[in-house]
Design a protein around this motif. Structure first.
Motif, mmCIF file in Angstrom:
data_model
loop_
_atom_site.group_PDB
_atom_site.id
_atom_site.type_symbol
_atom_site.label_atom_id
_atom_site.label_comp_id
_atom_site.label_asym_id
_atom_site.label_seq_id
_atom_site.Cartn_x
_atom_site.Cartn_y
_atom_site.Cartn_z
ATOM 1 N N TYR A 94 1.738 2.785 11.220
ATOM 2 C CA TYR A 94 1.133 3.118 12.536
ATOM 3 C C TYR A 94 2.119 2.804 13.631
ATOM 4 O O TYR A 94 2.065 1.527 14.254
ATOM 5 C CB TYR A 94 -0.243 2.676 12.753
ATOM 6 N N TYR A 105 -4.040 2.422 0.337
ATOM 7 C CA TYR A 105 -2.942 1.391 0.172
ATOM 8 C C TYR A 105 -3.715 0.334 -1.018
ATOM 9 O O TYR A 105 -4.876 0.677 -1.384
ATOM 10 C CB TYR A 105 -2.791 0.593 1.559
ATOM 11 N N GLY A 106 -2.886 -0.597 -1.468
ATOM 12 C CA GLY A 106 -3.260 -1.423 -2.282
ATOM 13 C C GLY A 106 -3.031 -0.833 -3.765
ATOM 14 O O GLY A 106 -2.280 0.030 -3.992
ATOM 15 N N ASN A 107 -3.505 -1.767 -4.656
ATOM 16 C CA ASN A 107 -3.346 -1.458 -6.136
ATOM 17 C C ASN A 107 -4.435 -0.659 -6.892
ATOM 18 O O ASN A 107 -4.345 -0.630 -8.119
ATOM 19 C CB ASN A 107 -3.052 -2.731 -7.055
ATOM 20 N N LYS A 164 -4.882 -3.353 6.247
ATOM 21 C CA LYS A 164 -5.906 -2.150 6.412
ATOM 22 C C LYS A 164 -7.112 -2.588 7.693
ATOM 23 O O LYS A 164 -7.264 -1.949 8.591
ATOM 24 C CB LYS A 164 -6.678 -1.893 5.005
ATOM 25 N N VAL A 194 -2.542 -6.823 1.995
ATOM 26 C CA VAL A 194 -2.640 -5.290 2.032
ATOM 27 C C VAL A 194 -3.856 -4.958 2.565
ATOM 28 O O VAL A 194 -4.271 -4.323 3.612
ATOM 29 C CB VAL A 194 -2.488 -4.389 0.670
ATOM 30 N N ALA A 195 -4.995 -5.639 1.921
ATOM 31 C CA ALA A 195 -6.460 -5.678 2.556
ATOM 32 C C ALA A 195 -6.363 -5.977 4.038
ATOM 33 O O ALA A 195 -7.153 -5.380 4.707
ATOM 34 C CB ALA A 195 -7.086 -6.232 1.687
ATOM 35 N N GLU A 217 2.860 1.104 -4.149
ATOM 36 C CA GLU A 217 3.317 1.859 -2.810
ATOM 37 C C GLU A 217 3.731 3.351 -3.050
ATOM 38 O O GLU A 217 3.261 4.383 -2.191
ATOM 39 C CB GLU A 217 4.407 1.092 -2.085
ATOM 40 N N TYR A 263 0.377 -10.265 -2.045
ATOM 41 C CA TYR A 263 0.786 -8.925 -1.454
ATOM 42 C C TYR A 263 -0.780 -8.011 -1.391
ATOM 43 O O TYR A 263 -0.910 -7.441 -0.090
ATOM 44 C CB TYR A 263 1.535 -8.301 -2.664
ATOM 45 N N SER A 264 -1.582 -7.963 -2.388
ATOM 46 C CA SER A 264 -2.624 -7.263 -2.384
ATOM 47 C C SER A 264 -3.625 -7.847 -1.343
ATOM 48 O O SER A 264 -4.158 -7.062 -0.591
ATOM 49 C CB SER A 264 -3.172 -7.103 -3.498
ATOM 50 N N TYR A 271 -6.663 5.625 4.524
ATOM 51 C CA TYR A 271 -6.034 4.392 4.107
ATOM 52 C C TYR A 271 -6.021 4.232 2.625
ATOM 53 O O TYR A 271 -6.646 3.850 1.936
ATOM 54 C CB TYR A 271 -7.027 3.218 4.717
ATOM 55 N N VAL A 331 0.909 -1.713 5.472
ATOM 56 C CA VAL A 331 0.213 -0.824 5.928
ATOM 57 C C VAL A 331 0.464 -0.587 7.430
ATOM 58 O O VAL A 331 0.661 0.520 7.811
ATOM 59 C CB VAL A 331 -1.178 -1.573 5.956
#
Lengths: 317, 209
Positions: free
Chosen positions: A184, B129-131, A146, A142-143, B156, A138-139, B127, A180
């Motif tokens: 948009y 986001y993330g942990n 982005k 996310v990166a 989140e 998941y993380s 931005y 993320v």
């Protein structure tokens, strides 16, 4: 005379029995413990690396290690577990084929008092496996999400290629990515299809999607195999220079492709860390430890052309 | 008579089987037995309300972190860093006063000066986001959650709070050249710690007069 003969026989019998017991004790003391490594498929270099690293670490810790290939087939995986249980292995380092479908196999092993340590792929049971060492998909996604948004300046049409629908990593990556990009509205997903983490299938799926949507700007793929397949389809369609491809894994060919500016980015997983941690846990379990964290996430790092010099396939330089 | 007894016996057996096979209970009662879905937003709100300020107050001064990492990286990251899992990332809550040198669409370029040193950092304004925030706060441990989705949901919700409550007024008011006092989460890759270009994920912001 007869009494003496009987006495002699008795002594011989006792000595033989003692010898037998001694042999048995020695054998059990010298018994080499065995660790089974069950992987979803050996048809993907990433999983080959995971399995071989787990085997190498197990051997380094003094165990006999054997690799079983489930060929992405839960039934075959079940047969492997049956064989492992009958053969008396001491621990299983497990990369599952299906988050739900594999639970029964883990439970079988648990019932036979064989600990199971999951590597990379999660099974949907908190109690069945002894511990699960999993990429923080998941993380990582996310990166990627982005970076994807930044690269596309928050607008454009894109395609998402999903992995195996029964695998939790597929959805963890998709959810992380969408957590993320969905902020948009000018980023429009025109197609989302599964290509089963398979390069050839991704090539076919992408070719078909390009027929309907020739004007896409990017593709997000749930693994590097699919990223390679998608890139190949884009090359054939003459769009490789205009469509950005994003993968996930940190496989060797994609790391090379990022260096050559063919693929835009990937999420670097660390199969070495997962495999070695699982082997160390198995060793500790065999030696008596019982308290293990149920799940351990392993960081995933974003790899782009900017930081490619810091990475090699499956890890850091 | 015998036939009647037989029928009665069969009826009794069938009745007993049916009675034991079917159980009727109120739907509302059953509904209450279904475990409640974890409400990540409510959980994050509660953490924020009751425990976050204490963590923000104890954030390490960025200059202290830099000096201690340069002296002994592992000891400093063990002391100030947090991470839910294993790997190279460590997350730290830092406080600092920075100068805004440039305002961009998605971030502010900022300068941080201490003693005779200066680093150019980035204050994220888009931005979030993330942990980083969840992990830097140290408020959540992986042992408390069996479901990874719940853990991600907390991140989140925390990020959403920053995007909706911390940033909008700040973004409207901030101007180039102003000083900002902040508490932020940072992500450090212990394999290559780099201070220039450091990204600050804001949690608390105050424009200084």
């Amino acid at each position: 005379m007869q009494k003496r003969l009987f006495g002699n026989h008795l002594i011989i019998l006792c000595l033989a029995l003692l010898g037998f017991v001694q042999c048995k004790t020695d054998r059990s003391a010298n018994k080499q413990h065995r660790i089974a490594i069950v992987v979803s498929t050996l048809n993907n270099p990433w999983f080959v690396f995971l399995a071989e690293t787990a085997a190498a670490k197990s051997k380094a810790l003094g165990y006999e290690a054997k690799i079983f290939d489930s060929q992405n087939n839960t039934a075959l995986e079940s047969d492997h577990f049956d064989n492992i249980i009958v053969s008396g292995f001491d621990a299983i380092l497990f990369n599952s084929t299906d988050a739900n479908g594999s639970v029964a196999n883990v439970l079988k092993a648990k019932a036979a008092n064989i600990p199971v340590f999951c590597m990379d792929r999660e099974v949907n049971s908190v109690d069945a496996p002894t511990s699960q060492i999993l990429s923080d998909s998941y993380s990582g996604a996310v990166a990627i999400g982005k970076y994807f948004t930044q690269q596309l300046n928050k607008k454009g049409k894109y395609v998402e290629l999903l992995g195996i629908v029964g695998d939790n990593n597929t959805w963890a990556r998709s959810k992380g990515f969408h957590s993320v990009v969905d902020h948009y509205p000018s980023l429009k997903m025109v197609a989302q299809q599964s290509a089963d983490f398979d390069r050839n299938k991704a090539l076919e799926v992408m070719e078909s999607i390009l027929q309907a949507h020739p004007d896409i700007d990017a593709v997000f793929c749930g693994n590097d195999g699919m990223a390679n397949g998608a890139y190949q389809a884009l090359v054939s369609a003459g769009k490789a220079n205009t469509v950005k491809v994003f993968g996930f894994d940190g496989a060797e060919d994609v790391i090379t492709s990022i260096g050559e500016h063919k693929i835009t980015a990937t999420g670097m997983q660390f199969p070495k860390i997962m495999a070695e941690t699982a082997a160390v846990f198995a060793d500790e379990y065999i030696k008596g430890k019982r308290d293990f964290p149920k799940k351990i996430p392993v960081s995933v790092e974003l790899v782009t052309a900017k930081n490619i010099a810091d990475y090699i396939a499956y890890g850091k330089k | 008579m015998k036939k009647l007894f037989k029928v009665f016996l069969y009826a009794l057996i069938i009745g007993l089987v049916l009675y034991n096979s079917v159980s009727i209970s109120k739907l509302s009662g059953l509904k209450n037995e279904v475990p409640d879905k974890f409400d990540a937003t409510a959980y994050a709100q509660l953490l924020w309300k009751n425990r976050m300020q204490g963590k923000l107050d104890s954030a390490v001064e960025l200059s202290t972190l830099i000096k201690e990492v340069e002296a002994n990286q592992q000891m400093a990251l063990d002391k100030y860093g947090n991470a839910l899992g294993i790997g190279n990332y460590r997350y730290v809550l830092v406080k600092a006063i920075v100068n805004v040198t440039e305002i961009k669409a998605d971030e502010l370029q900022v300068k941080y000066q201490f003693e005779n040193k200066q680093i150019d950092a980035v204050l994220a304004t888009e931005y979030i986001y993330g942990n980083a925030v969840r992990d830097a706060s140290g408020l959540v441990t992986v042992k408390d959650f069996s479901n990874t989705d719940d853990l991600n949901g907390i991140s989140e919700a925390m990020n959403d709070k920053i995007r909706k409550e911390v940033l909008p007024s700040f973004k409207k008011a901030i101007q180039k050249g102003q000083k900002v006092q902040l508490v932020a989460a940072i992500e450090l890759n212990k394999a290559f710690v780099k201070w220039n270009g450091l990204e600050l994920i804001p949690i608390q912001l105050e424009i200084l007069p």
